[in-house]
Design a protein around this motif. Structure first.
Motif, PDB file in Angstrom:
ATOM      1  N   GLU A  24      34.583  17.615   8.141  1.00  0.00           N
ATOM      2  CA  GLU A  24      35.571  18.343   8.938  1.00  0.00           C
ATOM      3  C   GLU A  24      36.770  17.487   9.319  1.00  0.00           C
ATOM      4  O   GLU A  24      37.360  17.654  10.383  1.00  0.00           O
ATOM      5  CB  GLU A  24      34.903  18.987  10.153  1.00  0.00           C
ATOM      6  CG  GLU A  24      33.787  19.945   9.759  1.00  0.00           C
ATOM      7  CD  GLU A  24      33.137  20.660  10.913  1.00  0.00           C
ATOM      8  OE1 GLU A  24      33.834  20.977  11.899  1.00  0.00           O
ATOM      9  OE2 GLU A  24      31.921  20.902  10.828  1.00  0.00           O
ATOM     10  N   LYS A  25      37.130  16.559   8.424  1.00  0.00           N
ATOM     11  CA  LYS A  25      38.312  15.722   8.643  1.00  0.00           C
ATOM     12  C   LYS A  25      39.571  16.404   8.136  1.00  0.00           C
ATOM     13  O   LYS A  25      40.658  16.143   8.630  1.00  0.00           O
ATOM     14  CB  LYS A  25      38.147  14.368   7.955  1.00  0.00           C
ATOM     15  CG  LYS A  25      37.117  13.486   8.624  1.00  0.00           C
ATOM     16  CD  LYS A  25      37.079  12.136   7.988  1.00  0.00           C
ATOM     17  CE  LYS A  25      36.086  11.238   8.716  1.00  0.00           C
ATOM     18  NZ  LYS A  25      36.073   9.892   8.157  1.00  0.00           N
ATOM     19  N   SER A  26      39.430  17.243   7.097  1.00  0.00           N
ATOM     20  CA  SER A  26      40.568  17.977   6.559  1.00  0.00           C
ATOM     21  C   SER A  26      40.073  19.193   5.794  1.00  0.00           C
ATOM     22  O   SER A  26      38.912  19.256   5.400  1.00  0.00           O
ATOM     23  CB  SER A  26      41.400  17.082   5.630  1.00  0.00           C
ATOM     24  OG  SER A  26      40.656  16.725   4.484  1.00  0.00           O
ATOM     25  N   SER A  27      40.971  20.136   5.612  1.00  0.00           N
ATOM     26  CA  SER A  27      40.656  21.320   4.814  1.00  0.00           C
ATOM     27  C   SER A  27      41.329  21.170   3.462  1.00  0.00           C
ATOM     28  O   SER A  27      42.516  20.857   3.389  1.00  0.00           O
ATOM     29  CB  SER A  27      41.188  22.587   5.494  1.00  0.00           C
ATOM     30  OG  SER A  27      40.490  22.818   6.686  1.00  0.00           O
ATOM     31  N   PRO A  28      40.587  21.410   2.384  1.00  0.00           N
ATOM     32  CA  PRO A  28      41.194  21.296   1.059  1.00  0.00           C
ATOM     33  C   PRO A  28      42.184  22.429   0.801  1.00  0.00           C
ATOM     34  O   PRO A  28      42.185  23.443   1.516  1.00  0.00           O
ATOM     35  CB  PRO A  28      40.006  21.380   0.109  1.00  0.00           C
ATOM     36  CG  PRO A  28      38.911  22.012   0.874  1.00  0.00           C
ATOM     37  CD  PRO A  28      39.174  21.740   2.318  1.00  0.00           C
ATOM     38  N   GLN A  29      43.003  22.269  -0.208  1.00  0.00           N
ATOM     39  CA  GLN A  29      43.890  23.332  -0.638  1.00  0.00           C
ATOM     40  C   GLN A  29      43.047  24.556  -1.000  1.00  0.00           C
ATOM     41  O   GLN A  29      41.879  24.430  -1.372  1.00  0.00           O
ATOM     42  CB  GLN A  29      44.692  22.880  -1.873  1.00  0.00           C
ATOM     43  CG  GLN A  29      45.608  21.705  -1.624  1.00  0.00           C
ATOM     44  CD  GLN A  29      46.799  22.090  -0.777  1.00  0.00           C
ATOM     45  OE1 GLN A  29      47.302  23.213  -0.860  1.00  0.00           O
ATOM     46  NE2 GLN A  29      47.255  21.173   0.053  1.00  0.00           N
TER      47      GLN A  29
END
Length: 93
Positions: A37-42
């Motif tokens: 949950e560090k970033s959301s992918p494209q």
């Protein structure tokens, strides 16, 4: 697909993050950052990630008051007999 669904689906398939990234054709960093949950992918990356899991036999269960989930199809491909490169080829087509 939520990060928790991704982790659970990998667990059902006995896939490492590396296995998953290879099957989906995305970087291992993409998988790791999404699941942590560090970033959301494209959106496109998320779609191929989900498609790889579905091709391997994962069914995504929508939110129904108890939270989203995953399970395996009864008629899913034999995980041990289906190579990751075969999954990637199916996702490319």
């Amino acid at each position: 697909m939520t990060p928790a669904q991704s982790r659970a689906a990998r667990g059902l398939l006995n896939w490492t993050q590396s296995d998953f990234s290879q099957a989906a054709g995305v970087s291992e960093v993409t998988v790791r950052n999404f699941e942590n949950e560090k970033s959301s992918p494209q959106r496109a990356s998320l779609q191929v990630m989900r498609a790889a899991l579905e091709t391997a036999g994962v069914i995504f269960i929508a939110e129904s008051g108890e939270g989203p989930g995953v399970r395996l199809r009864k008629d899913r491909p034999a995980a041990e007999g289906l190579k990751l490169d075969e999954l990637s080829a199916e996702n490319d087509g």
